[in-house]
Structure formats: structure tokens, C-alpha cells
Scaffold this motif. Structure first.
Motif, PDB file in Angstrom:
ATOM      1  N   ILE A 210      42.565  36.690  41.903  1.00  0.00           N
ATOM      2  CA  ILE A 210      41.490  37.557  41.417  1.00  0.00           C
ATOM      3  C   ILE A 210      40.423  36.727  40.718  1.00  0.00           C
ATOM      4  CG2 ILE A 210      40.964  39.221  39.574  1.00  0.00           C
ATOM      5  CD1 ILE A 210      43.215  40.934  40.595  1.00  0.00           C
ATOM      6  N   LEU A 211      40.841  35.769  39.902  1.00  0.00           N
ATOM      7  CA  LEU A 211      39.858  34.918  39.231  1.00  0.00           C
ATOM      8  C   LEU A 211      39.059  34.092  40.244  1.00  0.00           C
ATOM      9  CD1 LEU A 211      41.733  33.584  36.059  1.00  0.00           C
ATOM     10  CD2 LEU A 211      40.197  35.532  36.256  1.00  0.00           C
ATOM     11  N   LYS A 212      39.738  33.554  41.246  1.00  0.00           N
ATOM     12  CA  LYS A 212      39.053  32.717  42.237  1.00  0.00           C
ATOM     13  C   LYS A 212      38.051  33.524  43.057  1.00  0.00           C
ATOM     14  CE  LYS A 212      42.624  29.169  42.691  1.00  0.00           C
ATOM     15  NZ  LYS A 212      43.667  28.560  43.554  1.00  0.00           N
ATOM     16  N   ASN A 213      38.354  34.795  43.316  1.00  0.00           N
ATOM     17  CA  ASN A 213      37.475  35.637  44.124  1.00  0.00           C
ATOM     18  C   ASN A 213      36.577  36.548  43.286  1.00  0.00           C
ATOM     19  OD1 ASN A 213      38.486  34.752  46.686  1.00  0.00           O
ATOM     20  ND2 ASN A 213      40.343  35.942  46.271  1.00  0.00           N
ATOM     21  N   TYR A 214      36.619  36.333  41.975  1.00  0.00           N
ATOM     22  CA  TYR A 214      35.941  37.256  41.060  1.00  0.00           C
ATOM     23  C   TYR A 214      34.442  37.353  41.349  1.00  0.00           C
ATOM     24  CZ  TYR A 214      34.825  39.554  36.629  1.00  0.00           C
ATOM     25  OH  TYR A 214      34.381  40.436  35.682  1.00  0.00           O
ATOM     26  N   GLU A 215      33.779  36.225  41.522  1.00  0.00           N
ATOM     27  CA  GLU A 215      32.336  36.237  41.743  1.00  0.00           C
ATOM     28  C   GLU A 215      31.968  37.002  43.010  1.00  0.00           C
ATOM     29  OE1 GLU A 215      28.528  33.167  41.987  1.00  0.00           O
ATOM     30  OE2 GLU A 215      30.567  32.373  41.938  1.00  0.00           O
ATOM     31  N   ALA A 216      32.741  36.817  44.065  1.00  0.00           N
ATOM     32  CA  ALA A 216      32.409  37.434  45.350  1.00  0.00           C
ATOM     33  C   ALA A 216      32.729  38.923  45.402  1.00  0.00           C
ATOM     34  CB  ALA A 216      33.163  36.707  46.467  1.00  0.00           C
ATOM     35  N   LEU A 217      33.778  39.353  44.689  1.00  0.00           N
ATOM     36  CA  LEU A 217      34.293  40.711  44.886  1.00  0.00           C
ATOM     37  C   LEU A 217      34.154  41.641  43.691  1.00  0.00           C
ATOM     38  CD1 LEU A 217      37.621  39.825  46.768  1.00  0.00           C
ATOM     39  CD2 LEU A 217      35.364  40.284  47.748  1.00  0.00           C
ATOM     40  N   ASP A 224      40.457  46.163  44.464  1.00  0.00           N
ATOM     41  CA  ASP A 224      41.162  45.892  43.209  1.00  0.00           C
ATOM     42  C   ASP A 224      40.926  44.420  42.877  1.00  0.00           C
ATOM     43  OD1 ASP A 224      42.713  46.146  40.991  1.00  0.00           O
ATOM     44  OD2 ASP A 224      44.619  45.992  42.055  1.00  0.00           O
ATOM     45  N   ALA A 225      39.686  44.115  42.434  1.00  0.00           N
ATOM     46  CA  ALA A 225      39.258  42.723  42.327  1.00  0.00           C
ATOM     47  C   ALA A 225      38.828  42.333  40.922  1.00  0.00           C
ATOM     48  CB  ALA A 225      38.114  42.461  43.308  1.00  0.00           C
ATOM     49  N   THR A 226      39.254  43.104  39.927  1.00  0.00           N
ATOM     50  CA  THR A 226      38.988  42.736  38.536  1.00  0.00           C
ATOM     51  C   THR A 226      40.306  42.550  37.806  1.00  0.00           C
ATOM     52  OG1 THR A 226      38.794  45.070  37.894  1.00  0.00           O
ATOM     53  CG2 THR A 226      36.759  43.912  38.470  1.00  0.00           C
ATOM     54  N   SER A 227      40.259  41.943  36.642  1.00  0.00           N
ATOM     55  CA  SER A 227      41.496  41.486  35.986  1.00  0.00           C
ATOM     56  C   SER A 227      42.326  42.600  35.364  1.00  0.00           C
ATOM     57  CB  SER A 227      41.144  40.468  34.899  1.00  0.00           C
ATOM     58  OG  SER A 227      40.566  41.112  33.774  1.00  0.00           O
ATOM     59  N   HIS A 228      41.695  43.698  34.969  1.00  0.00           N
ATOM     60  CA  HIS A 228      42.374  44.798  34.256  1.00  0.00           C
ATOM     61  C   HIS A 228      43.049  44.315  32.971  1.00  0.00           C
ATOM     62  CE1 HIS A 228      41.763  47.808  37.412  1.00  0.00           C
ATOM     63  NE2 HIS A 228      42.057  46.852  38.277  1.00  0.00           N
ATOM     64  N   LEU A 229      42.509  43.284  32.384  1.00  0.00           N
ATOM     65  CA  LEU A 229      43.112  42.735  31.164  1.00  0.00           C
ATOM     66  C   LEU A 229      42.438  43.252  29.893  1.00  0.00           C
ATOM     67  CD1 LEU A 229      43.712  39.031  32.258  1.00  0.00           C
ATOM     68  CD2 LEU A 229      45.438  40.799  31.879  1.00  0.00           C
TER      69      LEU A 229
END
Length: 434
Positions: A210-217, A224-229
Motif C-alpha cells: 500500500i505504501l509503495k502504490n500510495y502515490e498512484a492509487l 483499498d489503497a490507503t493505510s487505514h492507520l
């Protein structure tokens, strides 16, 4: 004569690992009794099924069990913090109280009262940086003033970040320094007047893909492309140092979001009036329409704008809303409906599991154009274009608005072009007269 001990006061740091204040308490040499206080001043304003209290209670119970496995316990109290420390002063011979810093106006006031009482009893009060990478005075302009624009703040943040170590505080290795004592009484949700809600809590997991694809997605809510943290950062069940280290390794864009969080915390510290008023005073003169009927439709997700409605329904059902959609629904409320940003901010504060005063306030004032480094008042999100761009196949919309394709779905409550022009004219006139 009673044994001298130190206390560690848990608040927004409900973990043992890499806990700065807990580490300092345990390293100080005296036996440490951990303390948690269910603050009645905060809880009295919440509904009895507020899931955030359930989350806190679960974490507190987990901490208590861990301390009991180490032949200690967690001292738990329900009431006002000052009264808790007056009782602790009677029950124990306390030398010092350790905690991690709180940056919100109420927290600062509460800590001031507690510290004043402790000083009258010759008890020291130590507070440490734990929930943010940088304290409120760490990132300053060259003239010593706080930043109010994000980009130069970020640049200074990154510059200073290069000079710090991201080592974790090895607090778990010092648990032998806990006060050896029998388990103390549990306090349940029912004891403090709450019951379990229906919401699910996201897993505490730093997902590398998710972190690696965060910028693109990250801008596509159907993915479901955010950390939910957020909830874990809010209550400190995850270490900001650990998360920042992962962000540095995998995603500059995610790191940027963490810097925004630090920026808004600094703004709230230096300009605490933003909790109630616009950062830019001139914007307090905007003549909001504040239609309760329109506000109710926004809250329910029946505005006739599918992306807005999907976001509001997601929030109402799950306690979460995708960040891109938070900007869209906030802009819609303030600009399309001319409803005071404080109404929306309060609704989010009630519903969001990851609610943080500084970030929530900063986000709302950004969307309304009233805050520091905010979107200009003439920038008005077009919810239809936002849907076409970020939910082109309507997957997110159809998930939360199942009647989207039916005739039963309402027509838009306002026409975008007319609402946009009305907002711009209203803002412009108010700013000219203010």
C-alpha cells in the motif's frame, strides 16, 4: 514508610513498544506504576455507543493484561484527571509523573492543572514528544515565528529530519522496572456508561505494498489503497517513529501526509483560536445560509450528488471516509450549500473513528478557504467531475449508493454552476466588506 514510585500516565499512546514517556519513566530508576484515566470531561460529551471509547477500552485492557504478565498492573480511574492524581497522591509515595505531550487546547489546560497540583506536593511532572516527529517549536522560520504555509514548513521539516535518529525507545526491555503489585480492579465499558457499538476497527498493520502504490492509487476510493492507520495514530497504538521510517523507505507521498499532520498540530498549538474561529479572521464575516434542512440531506447522503452521498454514507456506516472524498464533501457543504464549516467539522468529530482535532480542523478550514494555506475561496470542487476522474466506473458510488441507477435517486439539490457562482460572490462580498 511507603516505597517511592514514579507514575506513567497513558493518554494518546496506548502501546508499550517505542513509547517515549514510558521508556523515560522506566529508565529513571524508581518502580513505575502505569496509570490510565477515563476522562469524564471528554466522555460526558459522547454518545453511549461511541466506538472510539470501545477501541480505547480494548487497548487499555490489553495493556493491563501485559503489565500483569510482568507482575504489575494498570491503575485505572474514571473521573476528572486532577481528582485521580489527588487520590494517587494519597495512596502512593509519588516522586514524579511521566507522560507524553498533548497539543490540543483542552489537553494543555488539563496538564497545566495537574502539573500545578503536583508541584504543590513536590512531585515532578515530565512530558515527552511522542505522537509527532517534531514538537510545536521545533520547526520555525528563521525569524523564530511559526510557519503558516505548508510548503516552506515541509521543506524545513525535511531539512531537520535528516539530522535526527529514528531509533525506537526500547521500553519493552525495561518492564522489569514496573512496580511489583497485585492486579487492580478492571473498569469496563458499562462501568463508565458506554456500550459496544457496531463498527469494525482496521488492523494495525503497516502494509508495504500500500505504501509503495500510495502515490498512484490513493485518490481512487473504490480501491483499498490507503493505510487505514488513522485510528492507530490517533490513539497511539502505533509509533509515529516506526510509521515515519516505513514512509521514508517506501513512499514520499505518504510521508507528506504525515508532515501535514504535524503541520496542523503546530497550527493548533500556536493559534488555538482556530478550534472555534477561522484562521483568517476576515472569513468569519461570511453570511452562511446554514439551512438545517440542507445540512440534514448532506449528513444523510441524499444530496443528489453521488460522490458526496457515497462519502457521507460510508462515514455514517463505517466511521471512515476516504481522504479524497473528505475534501469533496467538505467543499460541497461550505461552497455549494453555504453552510458554516464548523457544522461539518462537528459532524466529522462525532463520526470519524480517526478524529483528531488538529487535522480535522485543518482539513475543514482548507476546504472552506478559511484556514492557513487553504484552497482559495474561488476553488470549488465539481462533484460530478471528481466522480468521473476518481470513480470512473462508479464502483465506489454503487457500493454506497445502491439506488444510484434507479429513478428513486434524488435530483441534485443545487445546480453546480449556479451554486459555485453564488459561493464565489458571497465570499468576495464578505471579504471586501470585512
Amino acid at each position: 514508610m511507603k516505597e517511592k514510585i514514579n507514575l506513567f500516565w497513558f493518554r494518546r499512546d496506548l502501546r508499550i513498544a517505542d513509547n517515549h514517556g514510558l521508556y523515560r519513566a522506566l529508565a529513571a530508576g524508581k518502580p513505575v506504576l502505569p496509570v490510565f484515566i477515563y476522562d469524564a470531561t471528554i466522555l460526558n460529551d459522547l454518545e453511549d455507543n461511541d466506538s472510539r471509547v470501545e477501541f480505547i477500552a480494548d487497548q487499555v485492557n490489553r495493556l493491563k493484561e501485559e503489565f500483569e504478565r510482568n507482575n504489575s498492573t494498570l491503575w485505572i480511574y474514571h473521573g476528572k484527571p486532577l481528582n485521580a492524581f489527588k487520590r494517587l497522591w494519597v495512596e502512593y509515595e509519588v516522586e514524579a509523573v511521566y507522560t507524553n505531550a498533548d497539543y490540543e487546547p483542552y489537553g494543555r489546560e488539563r496538564d497545566g492543572r495537574v502539573a500545578t497540583f503536583l508541584r504543590t506536593q513536590n512531585i515532578e511532572f515530565f512530558s515527552y514528544k511522542d505522537q509527532l516527529m517534531f514538537h510545536q517549536n521545533d520547526i520555525r522560520k528563521n525569524d523564530g515565528k511559526p510557519y503558516t504555509v505548508f510548503t516552506p514548513y515541509r521543506n524545513k521539516w525535511l531539512e531537520q529530519f535528516r539530522h535526527i535518529e529514528l531509533d525506537e525507545y526500547p521500553s519493552p526491555k525495561l518492564l522489569h522496572g514496573l512496580l511489583k503489585t497485585e492486579p487492580l480492579k478492571d473498569i469496563t465499558l458499562r462501568d463508565i456508561g458506554f456500550r459496544r457499538g457496531s463498527l469494525e476497527f482496521p488492523e494495525k498493520k503497516i502494509d508495504k505494498p500500500i505504501l509503495k502504490n500510495y502515490e498512484a492509487l490513493r485518490d481512487f476510493p473504490a480501491m483499498d489503497a490507503t493505510s487505514h492507520l488513522g485510528i492507530h495514530l490517533r490513539f497511539g497504538t502505533i509509533s509515529i517513529r516506526k510509521l515515519t521510517k516505513k514512509a521514508v523507505q517506501h513512499s514520499a507521498v505518504f510521508l507528506n501526509e504525515l508532515i501535514w499532520r504535524n503541520f496542523y498540530a503546530d497550527i493548533l498549538w500556536h493559534f488555538p483560536y482556530v478550534a472555534e474561529r477561522s484562521f483568517k479572521p476576515a472569513y468569519d464575516h461570511i453570511p452562511w445560509i446554514n439551512s438545517e434542512k440542507d445540512f440534514a440531506r448532506w449528513c444523510e447522503g441524499t444530496t443528489g450528488y453521488p460522490l458526496v452521498d457515497a462519502g457521507m454514507r460510508q462515514l455514517n456506516e463505517t466511521g471512515y471516509m476516504h481522504n479524497r472524498i473528505r475534501m469533496v464533501v467538505a467543499s460541497f457543504l461550505c461552497k455549494h450549500l453555504l453552510i458554516d464549516w464548523r457544522w461539518g467539522e462537528a459532524y466529522f468529530a462525532e463520526k470519524l473513528l480517526d478524529y483528531e482535532l488538529a487535522s480535522n480542523n485543518g482539513g475543514w478550514q482548507w476546504a472552506a478557504g478559511t484556514g492557513c494555506d487553504a484552497a482559495p475561496y474561488f476553488r470549488v470542487f465539481n462533484p460530478t467531475l471528481q466522480a468521473q476522474k476518481f470513480d470512473p466506473e462508479f464502483k465506489y458510488i454503487r457500493r454506497w449508493v445502491p439506488e444510484f441507477d434507479d429513478l428513486s435517486y434524488p435530483q441534485p439539490m443545487v445546480e453546480h454552476k449556479l451554486a459555485r457562482q453564488r459561493a464565489i460572490d458571497t465570499y468576495k462580498k464578505a471579504l471586501a466588506s470585512g
